[in-house]
Design a protein around this motif. Structure first.
Motif, PDB file in Angstrom:
ATOM      1  N   ASN A  38       0.746  -1.308  -0.103  1.00 45.11           N
ATOM      2  CA  ASN A  38       0.073  -0.084   0.055  1.00 45.11           C
ATOM      3  C   ASN A  38       0.912   1.172  -0.133  1.00 45.11           C
ATOM      4  OD1 ASN A  38      -2.666  -0.873  -0.138  1.00 45.11           O
ATOM      5  ND2 ASN A  38      -2.657  -1.445   1.879  1.00 45.11           N
ATOM      6  N   ARG A  39       1.893   1.335   0.773  1.00 44.82           N
ATOM      7  CA  ARG A  39       2.869   2.631   0.728  1.00 44.82           C
ATOM      8  C   ARG A  39       3.436   2.534  -0.611  1.00 44.82           C
ATOM      9  NH1 ARG A  39       4.047   0.697   6.075  1.00 44.82           N
ATOM     10  NH2 ARG A  39       5.564  -0.749   5.385  1.00 44.82           N
ATOM     11  N   THR A  40       3.860   1.452  -1.376  1.00 42.92           N
ATOM     12  CA  THR A  40       4.420   1.614  -2.690  1.00 42.92           C
ATOM     13  C   THR A  40       3.300   2.081  -3.594  1.00 42.92           C
ATOM     14  OG1 THR A  40       5.794  -0.503  -2.001  1.00 42.92           O
ATOM     15  CG2 THR A  40       5.624   0.202  -4.288  1.00 42.92           C
ATOM     16  N   LYS A  41       2.286   1.688  -3.606  1.00 42.84           N
ATOM     17  CA  LYS A  41       1.200   2.089  -4.217  1.00 42.84           C
ATOM     18  C   LYS A  41       0.942   3.690  -4.393  1.00 42.84           C
ATOM     19  CE  LYS A  41      -3.433   1.322  -4.398  1.00 42.84           C
ATOM     20  NZ  LYS A  41      -4.510   0.584  -4.175  1.00 42.84           N
ATOM     21  N   HIS A  43       3.188   5.906  -2.943  1.00 43.65           N
ATOM     22  CA  HIS A  43       4.068   6.741  -3.328  1.00 43.65           C
ATOM     23  C   HIS A  43       4.439   6.735  -4.860  1.00 43.65           C
ATOM     24  CE1 HIS A  43       8.447   7.139  -4.544  1.00 43.65           C
ATOM     25  NE2 HIS A  43       8.503   7.719  -3.213  1.00 43.65           N
ATOM     26  N   ALA A  44       4.090   5.626  -5.618  1.00 43.00           N
ATOM     27  CA  ALA A  44       3.980   5.760  -6.872  1.00 43.00           C
ATOM     28  C   ALA A  44       2.554   6.563  -7.519  1.00 43.00           C
ATOM     29  CB  ALA A  44       3.781   4.587  -7.695  1.00 43.00           C
ATOM     30  N   HIS A  45       1.685   6.743  -6.752  1.00 44.07           N
ATOM     31  CA  HIS A  45       0.636   7.383  -7.020  1.00 44.07           C
ATOM     32  C   HIS A  45       1.036   8.840  -7.002  1.00 44.07           C
ATOM     33  CE1 HIS A  45      -3.275   9.138  -7.360  1.00 44.07           C
ATOM     34  NE2 HIS A  45      -3.541   9.714  -6.569  1.00 44.07           N
ATOM     35  N   LEU A  46       1.520   9.268  -5.915  1.00 44.59           N
ATOM     36  CA  LEU A  46       1.943  10.762  -5.454  1.00 44.59           C
ATOM     37  C   LEU A  46       2.810  11.095  -6.536  1.00 44.59           C
ATOM     38  CD1 LEU A  46       2.127  10.708  -1.716  1.00 44.59           C
ATOM     39  CD2 LEU A  46       0.369  11.584  -3.176  1.00 44.59           C
ATOM     40  N   THR A  47       3.838  10.315  -6.875  1.00 49.88           N
ATOM     41  CA  THR A  47       4.871  10.713  -7.804  1.00 49.88           C
ATOM     42  C   THR A  47       4.180  10.935  -9.247  1.00 49.88           C
ATOM     43  OG1 THR A  47       6.498   9.339  -6.635  1.00 49.88           O
ATOM     44  CG2 THR A  47       7.174   9.888  -8.818  1.00 49.88           C
TER      45      THR A  47
END
Length: 129
Positions: A38-41, A43-47
Motif C-alpha cells: 500500500n505504501r509503494t502504491k 508513493h507511485a501515485h503521488l509521484t
C-alpha cells in the motif's frame, strides 16, 4: 494410568497452541506485506500526480542502479501506472491468501478442540464441554 492420558492431552493441547501461533504469524506477515505494498502504491501515485503537472515535453531521469537514464514523461508515467497495478494485484493475492490461511487455521483448531474434548471425556468421565 492417569499419567499417560495426561501426557496425551498435554501433547494435543500443545499442538493446538502451536497451530494457532503459526496461523497468527502467517496472517500477521501477510498484513505487513499488504501495508508495504500500500505504501509503494501510494508513493507511485503521488509521484505520478506530481509528474503529470509538468509540461508534456519534459524529459526526466530514471534511477537505475547507480546510474540515471533519460526518459520521457510518458515513459515514466507508464512505469508508475504499471507499478501501481502490480501492487494492487499483489495486495489482492495476499488478502485472499491471508483469508484462506486464517479460515483453514480456524477450521483445524475447531476440529482439534473437538478431538481434545472427546479425549478428555473418555479419560475423565466427569469432564464436560
Amino acid at each position: 494410568m492417569a499419567a499417560p492420558v495426561d501426557l496425551e492431552l498435554k501433547k494435543a493441547f500443545t499442538e493446538l497452541q502451536a497451530k494457532v501461533i503459526d496461523t497468527q504469524q502467517k496472517v500477521k506477515l501477510a498484513d505487513i506485506q499488504i501495508e508495504q505494498l500500500n505504501r509503494t502504491k501510494k508513493h507511485a501515485h503521488l509521484t505520478d500526480t506530481e509528474i503529470m503537472t509538468l509540461v508534456d515535453e519534459t524529459n526526466m531521469y530514471e534511477g537505475v542502479g547507480r546510474m540515471f537514464i533519460l526518459q520521457s514523461k510518458e515513459a515514466i508515467h507508464n512505469q508508475l501506472l504499471e507499478k501501481q497495478k502490480i501492487a494492487e494485484e499483489k495486495i489482492k493475492e495476499l488478502e485472499t491468501e491471508s483469508h484462506s490461511v486464517a479460515q483453514a487455521g480456524v477450521q483445524w483448531c475447531v476440529l482439534a478442540h473437538r478431538n481434545l474434548c472427546l479425549t478428555a471425556e473418555k479419560v475423565l468421565p466427569g469432564a464436560k464441554r
